[in-house]
Design a protein around this motif. Structure first.
Motif, PDB file in Angstrom:
ATOM      1  N   ARG A  17       0.840  -1.216   0.000  1.00 28.24           N
ATOM      2  CA  ARG A  17       0.000   0.000   0.000  1.00 28.24           C
ATOM      3  C   ARG A  17       0.868   1.257   0.000  1.00 28.24           C
ATOM      4  N   ALA A  18       1.933   1.247   0.783  1.00 26.70           N
ATOM      5  CA  ALA A  18       2.835   2.409   0.823  1.00 26.70           C
ATOM      6  C   ALA A  18       3.516   2.599  -0.519  1.00 26.70           C
ATOM      7  N   LEU A  19       3.944   1.506  -1.154  1.00 27.91           N
ATOM      8  CA  LEU A  19       4.565   1.617  -2.475  1.00 27.91           C
ATOM      9  C   LEU A  19       3.575   2.104  -3.521  1.00 27.91           C
ATOM     10  N   ALA A  20       2.318   1.692  -3.415  1.00 31.02           N
ATOM     11  CA  ALA A  20       1.295   2.160  -4.360  1.00 31.02           C
ATOM     12  C   ALA A  20       1.110   3.668  -4.249  1.00 31.02           C
ATOM     13  N   ARG A  21       1.126   4.167  -3.025  1.00 28.52           N
ATOM     14  CA  ARG A  21       0.985   5.623  -2.839  1.00 28.52           C
ATOM     15  C   ARG A  21       2.195   6.356  -3.396  1.00 28.52           C
ATOM     16  N   HIS A  23       4.136   5.313  -5.786  1.00 33.92           N
ATOM     17  CA  HIS A  23       4.058   5.188  -7.237  1.00 33.92           C
ATOM     18  C   HIS A  23       3.140   6.253  -7.831  1.00 33.92           C
ATOM     19  N   ALA A  24       1.995   6.475  -7.204  1.00 31.05           N
ATOM     20  CA  ALA A  24       1.049   7.491  -7.693  1.00 31.05           C
ATOM     21  C   ALA A  24       1.657   8.886  -7.636  1.00 31.05           C
ATOM     22  N   VAL A  25       2.358   9.186  -6.564  1.00 30.92           N
ATOM     23  CA  VAL A  25       2.978  10.507  -6.419  1.00 30.92           C
ATOM     24  C   VAL A  25       4.095  10.696  -7.444  1.00 30.92           C
ATOM     25  N   LEU A  26       4.923   9.663  -7.645  1.00 33.80           N
ATOM     26  CA  LEU A  26       6.003   9.761  -8.626  1.00 33.80           C
ATOM     27  C   LEU A  26       5.444   9.915 -10.044  1.00 33.80           C
ATOM     28  N   ALA A  27       4.346   9.221 -10.326  1.00 33.35           N
ATOM     29  CA  ALA A  27       3.714   9.370 -11.641  1.00 33.35           C
ATOM     30  C   ALA A  27       3.221  10.802 -11.837  1.00 33.35           C
ATOM     31  N   GLY A  28       2.705  11.397 -10.766  1.00 33.68           N
ATOM     32  CA  GLY A  28       2.292  12.800 -10.835  1.00 33.68           C
ATOM     33  C   GLY A  28       3.470  13.724 -11.091  1.00 33.68           C
ATOM     34  N   ASN A  29       4.601  13.427 -10.468  1.00 33.52           N
ATOM     35  CA  ASN A  29       5.809  14.219 -10.717  1.00 33.52           C
ATOM     36  C   ASN A  29       6.218  14.130 -12.184  1.00 33.52           C
ATOM     37  N   LEU A  30       6.192  12.913 -12.711  1.00 36.36           N
ATOM     38  CA  LEU A  30       6.580  12.718 -14.104  1.00 36.36           C
ATOM     39  C   LEU A  30       5.614  13.435 -15.039  1.00 36.36           C
ATOM     40  N   ALA A  31       4.329  13.362 -14.741  1.00 33.14           N
ATOM     41  CA  ALA A  31       3.323  14.030 -15.574  1.00 33.14           C
ATOM     42  C   ALA A  31       3.477  15.545 -15.544  1.00 33.14           C
ATOM     43  N   GLY A  65      -6.406   7.517   3.383  1.00 34.31           N
ATOM     44  CA  GLY A  65      -5.771   8.802   3.180  1.00 34.31           C
ATOM     45  C   GLY A  65      -4.377   8.957   3.772  1.00 34.31           C
ATOM     46  N   VAL A  66      -3.837   7.930   4.396  1.00 28.78           N
ATOM     47  CA  VAL A  66      -2.541   8.070   5.059  1.00 28.78           C
ATOM     48  C   VAL A  66      -1.435   8.116   4.009  1.00 28.78           C
ATOM     49  N   ALA A  67      -0.738   9.210   3.937  1.00 28.43           N
ATOM     50  CA  ALA A  67       0.441   9.345   3.097  1.00 28.43           C
ATOM     51  C   ALA A  67       1.173  10.587   3.569  1.00 28.43           C
ATOM     52  N   PHE A  68       2.444  10.466   3.749  1.00 26.58           N
ATOM     53  CA  PHE A  68       3.239  11.581   4.239  1.00 26.58           C
ATOM     54  C   PHE A  68       4.043  12.131   3.068  1.00 26.58           C
ATOM     55  N   LEU A  69       3.569  13.265   2.564  1.00 24.55           N
ATOM     56  CA  LEU A  69       4.221  13.886   1.420  1.00 24.55           C
ATOM     57  C   LEU A  69       5.260  14.883   1.882  1.00 24.55           C
ATOM     58  N   ARG A  70       6.305  14.951   1.123  1.00 23.50           N
ATOM     59  CA  ARG A  70       7.312  15.972   1.378  1.00 23.50           C
ATOM     60  C   ARG A  70       7.699  16.594   0.046  1.00 23.50           C
ATOM     61  N   SER A  71       8.002  17.842   0.066  1.00 20.98           N
ATOM     62  CA  SER A  71       8.405  18.538  -1.143  1.00 20.98           C
ATOM     63  C   SER A  71       9.828  19.020  -0.962  1.00 20.98           C
ATOM     64  N   ASP A  72      10.642  18.793  -1.988  1.00 21.54           N
ATOM     65  CA  ASP A  72      12.022  19.274  -1.884  1.00 21.54           C
ATOM     66  C   ASP A  72      12.207  20.603  -2.597  1.00 21.54           C
ATOM     67  N   GLY A  73      11.107  21.141  -3.157  1.00 17.10           N
ATOM     68  CA  GLY A  73      11.160  22.474  -3.744  1.00 17.10           C
ATOM     69  C   GLY A  73      11.816  22.550  -5.104  1.00 17.10           C
ATOM     70  N   THR A  74      12.211  21.427  -5.676  1.00 17.04           N
ATOM     71  CA  THR A  74      12.848  21.443  -6.990  1.00 17.04           C
ATOM     72  C   THR A  74      11.859  20.979  -8.043  1.00 17.04           C
ATOM     73  N   GLU A  75      12.184  21.293  -9.282  1.00 18.90           N
ATOM     74  CA  GLU A  75      11.371  20.791 -10.386  1.00 18.90           C
ATOM     75  C   GLU A  75      11.712  19.327 -10.603  1.00 18.90           C
ATOM     76  N   LEU A  85      10.180   5.464 -10.505  1.00 23.10           N
ATOM     77  CA  LEU A  85       8.983   4.672 -10.801  1.00 23.10           C
ATOM     78  C   LEU A  85       9.358   3.211 -11.054  1.00 23.10           C
ATOM     79  N   SER A  86      10.409   2.988 -11.813  1.00 19.31           N
ATOM     80  CA  SER A  86      10.863   1.623 -12.095  1.00 19.31           C
ATOM     81  C   SER A  86      11.302   0.922 -10.818  1.00 19.31           C
ATOM     82  N   ARG A  87      12.042   1.620  -9.995  1.00 16.78           N
ATOM     83  CA  ARG A  87      12.504   1.036  -8.733  1.00 16.78           C
ATOM     84  C   ARG A  87      11.321   0.681  -7.836  1.00 16.78           C
ATOM     85  N   THR A  88      10.347   1.571  -7.758  1.00 18.26           N
ATOM     86  CA  THR A  88       9.167   1.321  -6.941  1.00 18.26           C
ATOM     87  C   THR A  88       8.382   0.129  -7.480  1.00 18.26           C
TER      88      THR A  88
END
Length: 115
Positions: A17-21, A23-31, A65-75, A85-88
């Motif tokens: 479940r944690a990896l699925a979350r 994965h979704a966030v990384l896909a959003g970054n890529l998009a 809804g449990v997911a701990f997001l962090r932003s590093d402020g970079t593009e 994404l591949s690693r996940t």
């Protein structure tokens, strides 16, 4: 299903479940890699896993809804996001194989009990 699994099985499910979350966030970054002003975000896998596992152990059903997001402020860097994404995905496949083996052991024990 959580009641059927021991703590190892519950940990494997929480990990998936944690990896699925993540994965979704990384896909959003890529998009959004070329979206002006978009800041890269990631899921804190350890904190998310801990929260999911504690809820799974206590109630059997983790909160969606449990997911701990962090932003590093970079593009986002498209190549980095694709690699993450591949690693996940590989981690999820490994965990799925472990969980399948665990369930097969349980199935085998059930079938042997019928004989």
């Amino acid at each position: 299903m959580a009641n059927v699994l021991d703590s190892t099985g519950q940990y494997l499910l929480a990990s998936l479940r944690a990896l699925a979350r993540r994965h979704a966030v990384l896909a959003g970054n890529l998009a959004n890699a070329h979206t002006p002003g978009y800041a890269r975000v990631d899921v804190d896998f350890g904190a998310t896993l801990r929260a999911l596992y504690e809820e799974a152990a206590g109630e059997g059903i983790p909160a969606p809804g449990v997911a701990f997001l962090r932003s590093d402020g970079t593009e986002p860097d498209p190549e980095l996001e694709a690699a993450e994404l591949s690693r996940t995905a590989l981690q999820a496949m490994a965990l799925t194989n472990l969980l399948a083996a665990k369930l097969e052991l349980l199935r085998s024990a059930i079938l042997e009990g019928r004989r």
